[in-house]
Design a protein around this motif. Structure first.
Motif, PDB file in Angstrom:
ATOM      1  N   GLU A 127      31.544  35.814  33.460  1.00 52.66           N
ATOM      2  CA  GLU A 127      31.135  34.921  32.367  1.00 52.66           C
ATOM      3  C   GLU A 127      31.078  35.635  31.025  1.00 52.66           C
ATOM      4  OE1 GLU A 127      26.362  35.454  33.393  1.00 52.66           O
ATOM      5  OE2 GLU A 127      27.281  33.463  33.331  1.00 52.66           O
ATOM      6  N   ARG A 128      31.023  36.979  31.023  1.00 53.51           N
ATOM      7  CA  ARG A 128      31.000  37.740  29.781  1.00 53.51           C
ATOM      8  C   ARG A 128      32.382  38.198  29.349  1.00 53.51           C
ATOM      9  NH1 ARG A 128      26.020  39.803  28.329  1.00 53.51           N
ATOM     10  NH2 ARG A 128      27.017  41.609  27.369  1.00 53.51           N
ATOM     11  N   GLY A 129      33.414  37.812  30.137  1.00 52.46           N
ATOM     12  CA  GLY A 129      34.770  38.185  29.780  1.00 52.46           C
ATOM     13  C   GLY A 129      35.203  39.537  30.298  1.00 52.46           C
ATOM     14  N   VAL A 189      37.029  41.749  36.328  1.00 48.61           N
ATOM     15  CA  VAL A 189      36.399  42.024  37.618  1.00 48.61           C
ATOM     16  C   VAL A 189      37.416  41.769  38.728  1.00 48.61           C
ATOM     17  CG1 VAL A 189      34.077  41.463  36.805  1.00 48.61           C
ATOM     18  CG2 VAL A 189      35.533  39.657  37.755  1.00 48.61           C
ATOM     19  N   ASP A 190      37.019  42.126  39.942  1.00 45.83           N
ATOM     20  CA  ASP A 190      37.871  41.852  41.097  1.00 45.83           C
ATOM     21  C   ASP A 190      37.844  40.364  41.435  1.00 45.83           C
ATOM     22  OD1 ASP A 190      38.497  44.538  41.334  1.00 45.83           O
ATOM     23  OD2 ASP A 190      36.780  44.945  42.649  1.00 45.83           O
ATOM     24  N   GLY A 198      37.170  38.715  44.093  1.00 39.25           N
ATOM     25  CA  GLY A 198      36.056  38.221  44.898  1.00 39.25           C
ATOM     26  C   GLY A 198      34.694  38.428  44.281  1.00 39.25           C
ATOM     27  N   ALA A 199      34.614  38.914  43.043  1.00 46.05           N
ATOM     28  CA  ALA A 199      33.328  39.187  42.405  1.00 46.05           C
ATOM     29  C   ALA A 199      32.585  37.885  42.092  1.00 46.05           C
ATOM     30  CB  ALA A 199      33.539  39.985  41.117  1.00 46.05           C
ATOM     31  N   PRO A 200      31.232  37.938  42.017  1.00 44.95           N
ATOM     32  CA  PRO A 200      30.459  36.737  41.683  1.00 44.95           C
ATOM     33  C   PRO A 200      30.849  36.181  40.305  1.00 44.95           C
ATOM     34  CG  PRO A 200      29.040  38.478  42.527  1.00 44.95           C
ATOM     35  CD  PRO A 200      30.375  39.101  42.315  1.00 44.95           C
ATOM     36  N   GLN A 201      30.945  34.866  40.233  1.00 42.15           N
ATOM     37  CA  GLN A 201      31.264  34.157  38.991  1.00 42.15           C
ATOM     38  C   GLN A 201      32.635  34.546  38.423  1.00 42.15           C
ATOM     39  OE1 GLN A 201      27.845  35.158  36.561  1.00 42.15           O
ATOM     40  NE2 GLN A 201      26.760  33.325  37.231  1.00 42.15           N
ATOM     41  N   ALA A 202      33.497  35.092  39.266  1.00 39.84           N
ATOM     42  CA  ALA A 202      34.826  35.469  38.794  1.00 39.84           C
ATOM     43  C   ALA A 202      35.682  34.218  38.597  1.00 39.84           C
ATOM     44  CB  ALA A 202      35.497  36.409  39.793  1.00 39.84           C
ATOM     45  N   VAL A 203      36.317  34.151  37.434  1.00 34.90           N
ATOM     46  CA  VAL A 203      37.182  33.026  37.105  1.00 34.90           C
ATOM     47  C   VAL A 203      38.486  33.586  36.552  1.00 34.90           C
ATOM     48  CG1 VAL A 203      37.478  30.957  35.693  1.00 34.90           C
ATOM     49  CG2 VAL A 203      35.211  31.556  36.565  1.00 34.90           C
TER      50      VAL A 203
END
Length: 567
Positions: free
Chosen positions: A214-216, A219-220, A222-227
């Protein structure tokens, strides 16, 4: 031209020497060279040596710095080269005063190969302020064209490695810099100005999609909140009017004194709503006291306003005059007297009752009103010229003309199309615009701020715009010679550090950076070689240069830097 010495014996038998400034002239009649005395210095033992030094310094100012150094070289010494040292010396003094050197050194302590990291990062920052160029050219500049204290030479590979490490230590560095700046300059952070700009890249295609939180942050998958979002260099609304090219978005927070305390970089398609929420969260982590955020019209959404008020925060936001919102319409319909505040700025607060909880302040600038009127008259005249005779055109041709005008917002604002498809100047739109000449509307959530503080505070948002202007013109934010996201971020951080040092120099001395830089660039460090070895000596300082260092509380560059005995 030379100094001639002559001896005389006094009545008591003492031998004294007299010094004269002389030169030889050719006598065409005698067909011989004759000595002509230009000035007599008097007895050597009574020589006004301070006066001679002042004369030499005055004459040296007529020469380029390297020529002055060569001209004053002692007999037996050969002049090798000279490099400017004044600007780098001043920036290094401010760099150390802010504790940036110790912060970087502490962050990389124990890391192999990072011994010169702090000096390299300072050199890259100084390069943005003194002679902005690519990192490859910057390495050559450090090695051959300037004297950087503590860094005689550097390679482009080392510069790139330093930029990579800069991103890793960014959180500690930005917090430490803010603490030191606020302490040393006694900054007021009750008003914090925020705005964004964008810079584009000459690319055919944007970067590939990446997984981000969510902060841009990348990430990988499967990370939490990954979009899965756009790559870093992405298409978006360009403030440089280059929507056809990929870009990144840059944000900057500035104090009321014009000191940039932090900057951010986001992917090119990031919306303003997401930006200001992250900025709010990041600044909250610094545990600052009460802050009133000042931002432009792009951040006035209800969601943004609610977010800025969390934890007791407040805001001053510009409202879009032509948005057609109920608040804006009601505010301009209220009667009331204007009060003159700073300069020729006039303000009045209007009460909207149950329509809104915020305070609304209408600001009026008579000079801006005259400019708005002049621009509108020019646009209306141009529109009138464009549509004159359009009644005689075919429906198709008239529609084509209508389409062309629609692409020009300034003209299209005053165009009216009749039910029959005829083109006319919209007199109602002109009258509505006249009502807005020289005015802007502010929305404030703080019940304690005075009307004057609100108006003047928003007016100081120009300091941020000045920062963007200097980023583009003085520090050369663009072009960006990098393609990797971390290197682009590091490049912007270096630009921010350079702008920070520049602003401190400007606010303390009262001079523009262009004036300071031009004056200090005349301080050169000359290299001399002789039988005893090599040493480095700077040019004499003029009164303006001395005043700059004194005002900033910095020590002057030493007269002689170092000496290396001959082997």
């Amino acid at each position: 031209m030379y100094v001639r010495a002559s001896t005389r014996r006094t009545r008591d038998g003492q031998v004294v020497r007299y010094l004269q400034l002389a030169h030889n002239e050719w006598d065409p009649i005698a067909k011989a060279s004759k000595t002509k005395v230009l000035y007599s210095f008097g007895r050597e033992d009574q020589l006004d040596r301070d006066g001679v030094r002042r004369l030499v310094a005055a004459l040296s100012r007529l020469l380029d710095p390297d020529e002055a150094l060569a001209a004053t070289a002692e007999a037996g010494l050969s002049f090798v080269e000279s490099r400017p040292v004044g600007g780098a010396w001043l920036l290094d003094g401010l760099w150390r005063r802010l504790g940036i050197d110790t912060t970087i050194a502490a962050a990389v302590r124990g890391r192999a190969g990072d011994a010169d990291l702090e000096r390299v990062l300072f050199a890259l920052t100084a390069n943005r302020a003194l002679h902005a160029c690519s990192k490859l050219a910057a390495a050559d500049w450090v090695t051959h064209d300037v004297h950087i204290p503590g860094l005689p030479a550097v390679s482009d590979d080392v510069c790139y490695r330093a930029m990579d490490r800069l991103i890793e230590i960014e959180p500690q560095l930005t917090r430490r810099v803010y603490d030191r700046v606020a302490d040393l300059l006694n900054l007021q952070v009750d008003l914090l100005f925020f705005d964004t700009t964008s810079t584009y890249f000459e690319l055919d295609e944007a970067d590939e999609l990446l997984w981000r939180d969510e902060r841009g942050t990348v990430v990988d998958e499967g990370a939490p909140q990954a979009v899965k979002q756009a790559g870093f260099r992405a298409y978006g609304k360009s403030k440089d009017h280059r929507d056809d090219l990929p870009q990144v978005v840059i944000g900057m927070a500035v104090t009321r004194e014009g000191i940039p305390v932090r900057c951010w970089v986001w992917p090119g398609g990031t919306t303003d709503s997401a930006l200001i929420r992250q900025v709010k969260d990041d600044m909250r982590e610094w545990c600052l006291a009460r802050i009133v955020w000042v931002a432009d019209r792009g951040f006035t959404s209800a969601e943004n306003r609610r977010y800025l008020q969390r934890a007791g925060g407040h805001y001053i936001l510009g409202e879009k005059l032509r948005s057609g919102s109920a608040e804006a319409t009601a505010a301009f319909s209220r009667q009331g007297r204007y009060a003159t505040v700073a300069g020729n700025l006039q303000v009045k607060e209007v009460k909207l009752g149950d329509l809104a909880d915020d305070r609304f302040i209408i600001c009026y600038n008579p000079e801006a009103a005259e400019r708005d009127r002049s621009v509108r008259e020019r646009l209306v005249a141009l529109l009138t010229e464009r549509i004159t005779g359009s009644d005689e055109l075919s429906v198709t041709k008239r529609a084509e003309l209508r389409g062309v005008i629609s692409t020009k917002p300034g003209l299209n604002r005053f165009l009216r199309v009749t039910p029959g498809g005829l083109l006319r100047v919209d007199q109602a739109a002109i009258k509505a615009e006249e009502h807005l000449d020289g005015k802007y509307l502010l929305r404030c959530s703080d019940p304690k701020l005075s009307t004057e503080d609100i108006a003047v505070g928003y007016k100081q948002l120009l300091e941020v715009e000045r920062g963007w202007r200097d980023m583009q013109q003085i520090i050369d934010l663009r072009p960006v010679y990098h393609r990797r996201e971390d290197r682009i971020r590091a490049h912007v951080l270096l630009c921010w550090l350079a702008l920070l040092l520049i602003r401190i120099a400007e606010t303390t001395t009262g001079d523009t950076w262009k004036t300071i830089r031009t004056n200090l660039d005349r301080i050169h460090l000359g290299t001399f070689h002789g039988p005893a070895g090599t040493f480095h000596q700077r040019t004499e300082l003029n009164p303006a240069q001395k005043k700059t260092f004194t005002t900033l509380g910095l020590t002057e560059p030493p007269r002689v830097f170092d000496a290396t005995p001959a082997a």
